[in-house]
Design a protein around this motif. Structure first.
Motif, PDB file in Angstrom:
ATOM      1  N   GLU A  85       0.841  -1.194   0.000  1.00 16.29           N
ATOM      2  CA  GLU A  85       0.000   0.000   0.000  1.00 16.29           C
ATOM      3  C   GLU A  85       0.880   1.250   0.000  1.00 16.29           C
ATOM      4  O   GLU A  85       1.909   1.278   0.673  1.00 16.29           O
ATOM      5  CB  GLU A  85      -0.893   0.014   1.245  1.00 16.29           C
ATOM      6  N   PRO A  86       0.474   2.276  -0.735  1.00 13.27           N
ATOM      7  CA  PRO A  86       1.266   3.508  -0.710  1.00 13.27           C
ATOM      8  C   PRO A  86       1.258   4.127   0.681  1.00 13.27           C
ATOM      9  O   PRO A  86       0.279   4.032   1.414  1.00 13.27           O
ATOM     10  CB  PRO A  86       0.570   4.416  -1.722  1.00 13.27           C
ATOM     11  N   THR A  87       2.365   4.747   1.035  1.00 16.19           N
ATOM     12  CA  THR A  87       2.507   5.362   2.348  1.00 16.19           C
ATOM     13  C   THR A  87       1.852   6.727   2.367  1.00 16.19           C
ATOM     14  O   THR A  87       2.079   7.546   1.482  1.00 16.19           O
ATOM     15  CB  THR A  87       3.998   5.515   2.690  1.00 16.19           C
ATOM     16  N   ASP A  88       1.038   6.967   3.359  1.00 11.87           N
ATOM     17  CA  ASP A  88       0.426   8.272   3.548  1.00 11.87           C
ATOM     18  C   ASP A  88       1.494   9.221   4.092  1.00 11.87           C
ATOM     19  O   ASP A  88       2.229   8.861   5.025  1.00 11.87           O
ATOM     20  CB  ASP A  88      -0.732   8.152   4.545  1.00 11.87           C
ATOM     21  N   PRO A  89       1.625  10.438   3.522  1.00  9.04           N
ATOM     22  CA  PRO A  89       2.664  11.363   3.985  1.00  9.04           C
ATOM     23  C   PRO A  89       2.600  11.666   5.484  1.00  9.04           C
ATOM     24  O   PRO A  89       3.640  11.690   6.155  1.00  9.04           O
ATOM     25  CB  PRO A  89       2.409  12.627   3.164  1.00  9.04           C
ATOM     26  N   ILE A  90       1.409  11.869   6.025  1.00 12.62           N
ATOM     27  CA  ILE A  90       1.288  12.190   7.459  1.00 12.62           C
ATOM     28  C   ILE A  90       1.674  10.977   8.299  1.00 12.62           C
ATOM     29  O   ILE A  90       2.361  11.105   9.316  1.00 12.62           O
ATOM     30  CB  ILE A  90      -0.134  12.687   7.799  1.00 12.62           C
ATOM     31  N   ASP A  91       1.262   9.793   7.851  1.00 14.35           N
ATOM     32  CA  ASP A  91       1.663   8.576   8.559  1.00 14.35           C
ATOM     33  C   ASP A  91       3.182   8.414   8.556  1.00 14.35           C
ATOM     34  O   ASP A  91       3.768   7.961   9.546  1.00 14.35           O
ATOM     35  CB  ASP A  91       1.003   7.343   7.937  1.00 14.35           C
ATOM     36  N   VAL A 104      -0.260   4.609  -6.271  1.00 12.52           N
ATOM     37  CA  VAL A 104      -0.525   3.940  -7.530  1.00 12.52           C
ATOM     38  C   VAL A 104      -1.487   4.782  -8.353  1.00 12.52           C
ATOM     39  O   VAL A 104      -2.561   5.158  -7.887  1.00 12.52           O
ATOM     40  CB  VAL A 104      -1.130   2.539  -7.272  1.00 12.52           C
ATOM     41  N   ALA A 105      -1.074   5.087  -9.587  1.00 16.59           N
ATOM     42  CA  ALA A 105      -1.927   5.878 -10.471  1.00 16.59           C
ATOM     43  C   ALA A 105      -3.035   4.988 -11.018  1.00 16.59           C
ATOM     44  O   ALA A 105      -2.824   3.808 -11.287  1.00 16.59           O
ATOM     45  CB  ALA A 105      -1.108   6.449 -11.616  1.00 16.59           C
ATOM     46  N   PRO A 106      -4.235   5.546 -11.181  1.00 16.19           N
ATOM     47  CA  PRO A 106      -5.316   4.736 -11.719  1.00 16.19           C
ATOM     48  C   PRO A 106      -5.003   4.311 -13.151  1.00 16.19           C
ATOM     49  O   PRO A 106      -4.397   5.060 -13.913  1.00 16.19           O
ATOM     50  CB  PRO A 106      -6.532   5.671 -11.675  1.00 16.19           C
ATOM     51  N   VAL A 107      -5.409   3.105 -13.498  1.00 15.75           N
ATOM     52  CA  VAL A 107      -5.172   2.591 -14.833  1.00 15.75           C
ATOM     53  C   VAL A 107      -6.162   3.243 -15.787  1.00 15.75           C
ATOM     54  O   VAL A 107      -7.366   3.258 -15.542  1.00 15.75           O
ATOM     55  CB  VAL A 107      -5.348   1.050 -14.858  1.00 15.75           C
ATOM     56  N   LYS A 108      -5.625   3.791 -16.872  1.00 17.67           N
ATOM     57  CA  LYS A 108      -6.489   4.440 -17.856  1.00 17.67           C
ATOM     58  C   LYS A 108      -7.151   3.381 -18.712  1.00 17.67           C
ATOM     59  O   LYS A 108      -6.529   2.416 -19.137  1.00 17.67           O
ATOM     60  CB  LYS A 108      -5.682   5.393 -18.732  1.00 17.67           C
ATOM     61  N   LYS A 109      -8.423   3.597 -18.969  1.00 18.03           N
ATOM     62  CA  LYS A 109      -9.143   2.677 -19.833  1.00 18.03           C
ATOM     63  C   LYS A 109      -8.841   3.021 -21.284  1.00 18.03           C
ATOM     64  O   LYS A 109      -8.475   4.139 -21.608  1.00 18.03           O
ATOM     65  CB  LYS A 109     -10.644   2.783 -19.573  1.00 18.03           C
ATOM     66  N   GLU A 110      -9.033   2.061 -22.126  1.00 17.36           N
ATOM     67  CA  GLU A 110      -8.853   2.272 -23.557  1.00 17.36           C
ATOM     68  C   GLU A 110      -9.884   3.292 -24.033  1.00 17.36           C
ATOM     69  O   GLU A 110     -11.031   3.279 -23.611  1.00 17.36           O
ATOM     70  CB  GLU A 110      -9.034   0.938 -24.295  1.00 17.36           C
ATOM     71  N   ILE A 111      -9.475   4.187 -24.912  1.00 19.69           N
ATOM     72  CA  ILE A 111     -10.378   5.221 -25.430  1.00 19.69           C
ATOM     73  C   ILE A 111     -11.325   4.595 -26.437  1.00 19.69           C
ATOM     74  O   ILE A 111     -10.903   3.869 -27.339  1.00 19.69           O
ATOM     75  CB  ILE A 111      -9.579   6.365 -26.088  1.00 19.69           C
TER      76      ILE A 111
END
Length: 140
Positions: free
Chosen positions: A56-62, A123-130
């Motif tokens: 899981e990505p780390t929260d900056p404040i955490d 994690v960046a959201p996965v872009k759907k195919e146009i």
């Protein structure tokens, strides 16, 4: 040497881990084939681990709170990085975002990665195919 295959079971995962460990111990004298095998097994192991237990990505404040606990720091110790005690409180209570100056100061002073403080490891959201059929423009 058997062919490396996608890891589907825990037993296969542990067998590959053991084999990689054995290869690492002998890393000074590996043949080219053994080096290639170790590389392939490492990729397979990493893929399996990412699927089984993604990080899981780390929260900056955490991350800041963790570093405070790790070094035994109090909120007052963060004033040099934030400017005032009220800013420290607002940021740690998630009522105020980190500024570039705060991120720079925390990164240099506490050794927290700037990427973590900015949130670049999320994690960046996965872009759907146009779906081009939804556009009204046609070729001439």
């Amino acid at each position: 040497m058997m062919d490396a295959k996608i890891i589907r079971t825990e037993d296969q995962y542990h067998a590959y881990l053991k084999e990689v460990g054995d290869l690492i111990v002998r890393s000074e004298v590996l043949t080219a084939d053994e080096q290639n095998r170790m590389e392939v097994l490492t990729v397979l192991i990493e893929s399996y681990e990412n699927g089984k237990c993604p990080v899981e990505p780390t929260d900056p404040i955490d991350a800041i709170l963790f570093r405070m606990e790790e070094r035994g720091l109090k909120r007052a110790d963060l004033i040099p990085y934030f400017g005032t005690s009220s800013r420290v409180s607002e940021v740690l209570n998630r009522k105020r975002p980190l500024t570039v100056q705060m991120i720079r100061a925390l990164s240099l002073g506490l050794g927290i990665s700037a990427d973590t403080l900015v949130g670049l490891n999320e994690v960046a959201p996965v872009k759907k195919e146009i779906d081009w059929s939804k556009f009204p423009i046609k070729e001439w």
